[in-house]
Design an enzyme around this catalytic site. Structure first.
Site, mmCIF file in Angstrom:
data_model
loop_
_atom_site.group_PDB
_atom_site.id
_atom_site.type_symbol
_atom_site.label_atom_id
_atom_site.label_comp_id
_atom_site.label_asym_id
_atom_site.label_seq_id
_atom_site.Cartn_x
_atom_site.Cartn_y
_atom_site.Cartn_z
ATOM 1 N N CYS A 35 3.947 38.230 35.765
ATOM 2 C CA CYS A 35 4.471 39.107 34.714
ATOM 3 C C CYS A 35 3.454 39.149 33.581
ATOM 4 C CB CYS A 35 5.818 38.585 34.204
ATOM 5 S SG CYS A 35 6.468 39.515 32.782
ATOM 6 N N CYS A 83 1.237 45.841 33.435
ATOM 7 C CA CYS A 83 2.480 45.571 34.157
ATOM 8 C C CYS A 83 2.191 45.228 35.617
ATOM 9 C CB CYS A 83 3.398 46.791 34.078
ATOM 10 S SG CYS A 83 4.952 46.605 34.976
#
Length: 351
Positions: free
Chosen positions: A108, A265
């Site tokens: 992440c 992302c």
């Protein structure tokens, strides 16, 4: 393969046609494969080709460990970890190292908040228990600064993120998170550099005109995939790929100074190909990060063996080879260039 002449003082000389090929294969097969450790947040999602956790995304071994309790919501918010949270984070790091991780990345982008903490845990544990180093890069954002050197004057790097607002908040909160860690750690493991000036070696300044933060909030199917998860997460990834590429193309038309894209992302990494094709610009992403780190542990032995002289001291004369790569031109009679002693031993089965 053509033949080329070795320098007379390079002995012994090796003839590939007389070498036991299987002995060489067995020797190289015994070399341990590079292993990437993926530190996971406490969050389940459907993995796809191009995701950091999908084994098809890489050509080396991947292992993972979850930082229990560190949910996506907490990671996104950059919430301060309590004592239990830090203990669970360090436990996951140790698990990765114990299982053979050569380096560690995150699944992440918002794990950049704990870049310093994870780096300190990893270096301390790997050194004390195994006497080695373990590089850590929690987010592709660490590539932002070096990539600035690749763009022309007046150019921009477009940083793609799932949420522009959340990423903008990183700039304000990251120094605070790092300073808290340094205070509690007593400066024993953290570098003695003010976090506000040099946060974990990551210079994040989105107000810099050379960066253009682009949120994928407006790409409906992608947003739905992130919000829904599970069986309903993705109807058709091809639709998402087209939507993201079209959106980036639209942004690029309004901002022609964008010279490259950096995907922050991790779940958008699988669409890097669509962005490359749709915009015609180079794209770096979390997969790029993993591959970059792996190269530091990859021994390209066959190429080294063919391009270096005995003991690696005397490279082949570039003027006598094609493209200066140590490849034979086919014009020189004689024998292949002598290999270094270590590679000779591999071929003779004595190493």
């Amino acid at each position: 393969m053509g033949n080329c002449t070795s320098h007379p003082h390079h002995e012994p000389q090796v003839h590939f046609d007389t070498v036991d090929g299987m002995a060489t294969v067995k020797a190289f097969a015994g070399i341990r494969q590079v292993t990437m450790g993926v530190l996971r947040i406490d969050y389940e999602y459907q993995t796809n080709l191009g995701d950091i956790l999908d084994p098809r995304s890489f050509d080396f071994r991947i292992i993972s460990a979850t930082a229990e309790g560190l949910t996506f919501a907490k990671a996104k918010a950059g919430d301060k970890l309590d004592a239990t949270g830090k203990e669970l984070l360090e436990r996951a790091v140790r698990q990765l190292i114990d299982n053979g991780a050569d380096f560690i990345v995150g699944d992440c982008g918002f794990l950049v908040y704990w870049q310093v903490m994870v780096r300190d845990y990893a270096q301390d544990y790997a050194q004390k228990k195994y006497g080695r180093k373990c590089p850590v890069m929690m987010s592709s954002l660490v590539l932002a600064l070096p990539l600035l050197a690749t763009i022309p004057s007046g150019g921009q790097i477009g940083i793609l993120t799932a949420s522009e607002k959340s990423l903008q908040a990183v700039q304000k909160k990251l120094p605070i998170v790092i300073e808290d860690h340094q205070k509690e750690d007593g400066g024993q493991r953290s570098r003695s550099v003010p976090a506000a000036e040099d946060p974990s070696g990551i210079m994040i300044n989105f107000s810099d005109p050379r960066f253009k933060v682009v949120g994928l909030d407006e790409v409906k199917d992608f947003k739905h995939a992130l919000d829904a998860q599970g069986a309903d997460a993705v109807n058709d990834r091809r639709d998402i790929a087209v939507q993201i590429a079209a959106y980036c193309q639209k942004v690029q038309e309004k901002n022609p100074q964008i010279a490259a894209w950096l995907i922050e992302c991790t779940e958008a990494g699988g669409f890097a190909w669509a962005i490359k094709v749709g915009t015609g610009l180079p794209v770096w992403d979390p997969i790029t990060l993993g591959r970059f780190l792996s190269l530091g542990f990859t021994a390209n032995v066959p190429n080294v063996a063919l391009t270096l002289g005995q003991h690696g001291e005397n490279p082949l004369d570039p003027s006598a080879t094609t493209a200066g790569k140590g490849r034979c031109t086919g014009e020189e009679p004689g024998q292949i260039h002598a290999l270094g002693a270590e590679f000779q031993a591999i071929r003779e089965g004595t190493l």
